[in-house]
Scaffold this motif. Structure first.
Motif, short mmCIF file in Angstrom:
data_model
loop_
_atom_site.label_atom_id
_atom_site.label_comp_id
_atom_site.label_asym_id
_atom_site.label_seq_id
_atom_site.Cartn_x
_atom_site.Cartn_y
_atom_site.Cartn_z
N UNK A 71 16.92 3.88 1.80
CA UNK A 71 15.81 4.89 1.69
C UNK A 71 15.87 4.71 0.02
N UNK A 72 14.33 4.63 -0.61
CA UNK A 72 14.06 4.92 -1.81
C UNK A 72 13.08 5.91 -1.99
N UNK A 73 12.67 6.69 -0.91
CA UNK A 73 11.81 7.73 -1.20
C UNK A 73 10.41 7.61 -1.38
N UNK A 74 10.25 6.44 -0.39
CA UNK A 74 8.55 6.24 -0.32
C UNK A 74 7.76 7.37 0.62
N UNK A 75 6.80 7.63 0.39
CA UNK A 75 5.92 8.83 1.07
C UNK A 75 6.04 8.84 2.56
N UNK A 124 7.33 2.23 -12.61
CA UNK A 124 8.67 1.99 -13.21
C UNK A 124 9.81 3.10 -12.76
N UNK A 125 9.39 4.00 -12.50
CA UNK A 125 10.44 5.31 -11.94
C UNK A 125 10.78 4.90 -10.49
N UNK A 126 9.70 4.37 -9.71
CA UNK A 126 10.18 3.96 -8.26
C UNK A 126 10.88 2.57 -8.29
N UNK A 127 10.60 1.74 -9.02
CA UNK A 127 11.72 0.54 -9.34
C UNK A 127 12.97 1.17 -9.73
N UNK A 138 0.75 -1.27 0.06
CA UNK A 138 -0.03 -0.21 -0.02
C UNK A 138 0.83 1.30 0.04
N UNK A 139 1.98 1.07 0.55
CA UNK A 139 3.01 2.35 0.70
C UNK A 139 3.43 2.56 -0.78
N UNK A 140 3.84 1.44 -1.42
CA UNK A 140 4.27 1.77 -2.79
C UNK A 140 3.19 2.42 -3.68
N UNK A 141 1.89 1.98 -3.55
CA UNK A 141 0.90 2.54 -4.16
C UNK A 141 0.43 3.87 -3.78
N UNK A 142 0.62 4.32 -2.49
CA UNK A 142 0.31 5.67 -1.83
C UNK A 142 1.37 6.66 -2.64
#
Length: 504
Positions: free
Chosen positions: A207-211, A25-28, A11-15
């Motif tokens: 850290x990958x910059x999740x919200x 794809x940018x998040x990956x 859900x964190x990824x989706x948010x």
């Protein structure tokens, strides 16, 4: 730091994707950049990387990282169990991008026996991520078993393949045995339990910059005690203060042949900063305690064992180190608990005596701290199949008894009456030595006396204990460090905490 479940991480990824105008794809790509950055920085002495990638997004992270690592000068080989199988959308894109590089080989394999991985090769596991819901079987089980038999350095992407993020599958589950786990954004619960944490090696959180908004608003009952938490709790000593400012401690412990435990606990209380420290012990320990701990005062509680425990309302009590289980000591303990209303710290033989009868537990004052190791916990509350079940039982008992339970383990868990669990990540196997728990009792009692809340006392005390042990291990090695070495390092830990609190 909050610990989220696999579903919450999804859900964190989706948010993040929906609220920050970023594609999956940018998040990956962010994840791959973080992974490749760490690997390139820490694997400089290796020339070759073998990445095993699955069909999901964990494999996609691996494909993207392989591409970036190739541009950084590594000889990269990628292995996929089945190239004809369906890949996730983002994994497919990154696999195609990888194929566009002529210098990178992407191979399909059913086993590793036909490939020779020399000492210069680092093996990277990107087969399965946190979405895995069942044990490995078939080709994956065979593959991971073969890789585990190799001596190469092994790195897992986000989580070792075969491991659940949230629980334990079965005792005979095959799991990738990593030397390093590069966990994306946060710790996973399974990293912190002995049955499952043994597969992770050293955990590095990237850290990958999740919200941060999601992290702040999403609820969790599980936390990691990190330095940011400790910095908020720790209170530097006030210049205009006196010994009365920092409370009064009474360590109740010792019996004939076990006076050393009381010495260790007393020294730890003194080193942690209590204003006044007393040791209530049998007379046979008088000379030892007065010599070993001249800063503490002695109270006679019996001759060769403790027969009475004085009740002083203005003192915080830590009871148990080397106490013994004599019948008169048992009666003295129960009599004290029945007449004392403030929180106490109970450990070792105090817990062993309370475990004789379940009705004894009701005499523990509310908000007290108990510090059982696994066997002591079992004697108090009953046996469980594994540490995950033990933790849930501890959560239940902490609520029922309105107490804090410090479950001593490699990653000690602090369980609050409200059901929150805090995992400590300082400390090492050098603490697996008699006397280490006695030190913790002294530290906790001292912090409680100084005015920290019970929850703050548990978090700061367990962290201090582990951090001092880490410094001792650096100096003397885990095998040779002594509990007294841990006590002596407390000053260096406090010095570091104070430096970080200095306002420029």
């Amino acid at each position: 730091m909050k610990i989220f479940t696999a579903e919450q991480i999804r859900q964190w990824d989706g948010f993040t994707i929906s609220h920050e105008s970023i594609t999956s794809l940018k998040l990956m790509e962010r994840a791959a950049l973080a992974l490749a950055g760490w690997i390139s920085e820490n694997c400089k002495n290796y020339t070759r990387l073998a990445l095993f990638c699955g069909h999901g997004n964990n494999g996609g992270d691996g494909f993207a990282a392989a591409r970036i690592l190739y541009t950084k000068g590594f000889d990269v080989e990628v292995f996929v169990p089945d190239l004809k199988a369906e890949f996730s959308e983002d994994a497919s894109v990154n696999l195609q991008r990888l194929k566009d590089f002529s210098g990178i080989s992407v191979r399909e394999l059913n086993g590793t026996e036909e490939y020779s991985f020399d000492n210069e090769t680092v093996i990277v596991d990107a087969l399965f991520g946190t979405g895995l819901s069942r044990p490995l079987d078939g080709i994956y089980k065979k593959l991971v078993t073969e890789i585990n038999g190799k001596d190469n350095v092994k790195i897992s992407v986000d989580i070792p393949s075969g491991l659940s993020a949230d629980t334990i599958f079965t005792d005979d589950t095959v799991v990738f045995k990593a030397d390093y786990t590069l966990s994306l954004q946060c710790w996973k619960k399974s990293f912190l339990h002995p049955e499952t944490g043994k597969y992770t090696g050293k955990v590095v959180v990237l850290e990958i910059g999740l919200s941060p908004e999601f992290q702040k608003q999403e609820q969790s009952e599980n936390y990691v005690v990190d330095e940011r938490v400790i910095s908020r709790i720790f209170k530097p000593r006030e210049e205009f203060s006196h010994k009365g400012t920092y409370g009064k401690v009474t360590i109740v412990g010792g019996s004939y042949g076990k006076i050393g435990a009381a010495v260790l606990s007393t020294k730890a209380a003194l080193k942690t900063g209590a204003g006044l420290t007393f040791t209530l012990a049998p007379d046979c320990g008088y000379m030892i305690l007065q010599t070993a701990c001249p800063e503490a005062m002695f109270i006679k509680g019996g001759d060769e064992y403790i027969e009475n425990i004085d009740n002083e309302e203005n003192s915080m009590y830590g009871i148990g180190p080397g106490l013994g289980i004599h019948e008169k000591t048992r009666k003295a303990l129960l009599a004290f608990l029945k007449g004392y209303n403030n929180p106490v710290v109970l450990d070792a033989d105090a817990l062993n005596m309370l475990s004789d009868k379940q009705e004894n537990l009701k005499y523990i004052p509310g908000k007290s701290i108990i510090t059982p190791h696994p066997k002591e916990f079992e004697r108090l509350f009953g046996s469980t199949a594994n540490s995950f079940e033990r933790l849930e039982l501890a959560r239940k008992k902490a609520g029922e008894l309105n107490i804090y339970i410090v479950l001593k383990d490699h990653h000690t868990q602090i369980v609050t009456p409200e059901g929150k669990v805090f995992y400590n990540i300082t400390g090492n196997a050098g603490l697996a030595k008699g006397g280490s728990g006695d030190i913790l009792t002294g530290i906790l009692t001292s912090l409680l006396a100084q005015g920290y809340s019970v929850e703050e006392t548990c978090l700061l005390g367990v962290w201090l204990h582990g951090k001092a042990a880490d410094l001792a291990a650096e100096k003397y090695a885990k095998e040779s460090m002594l509990p007294t070495d841990v006590i002596n390092e407390l000053g260096n830990v406090f010095a570091e905490l104070n430096r970080k609190k200095v306002k420029l």
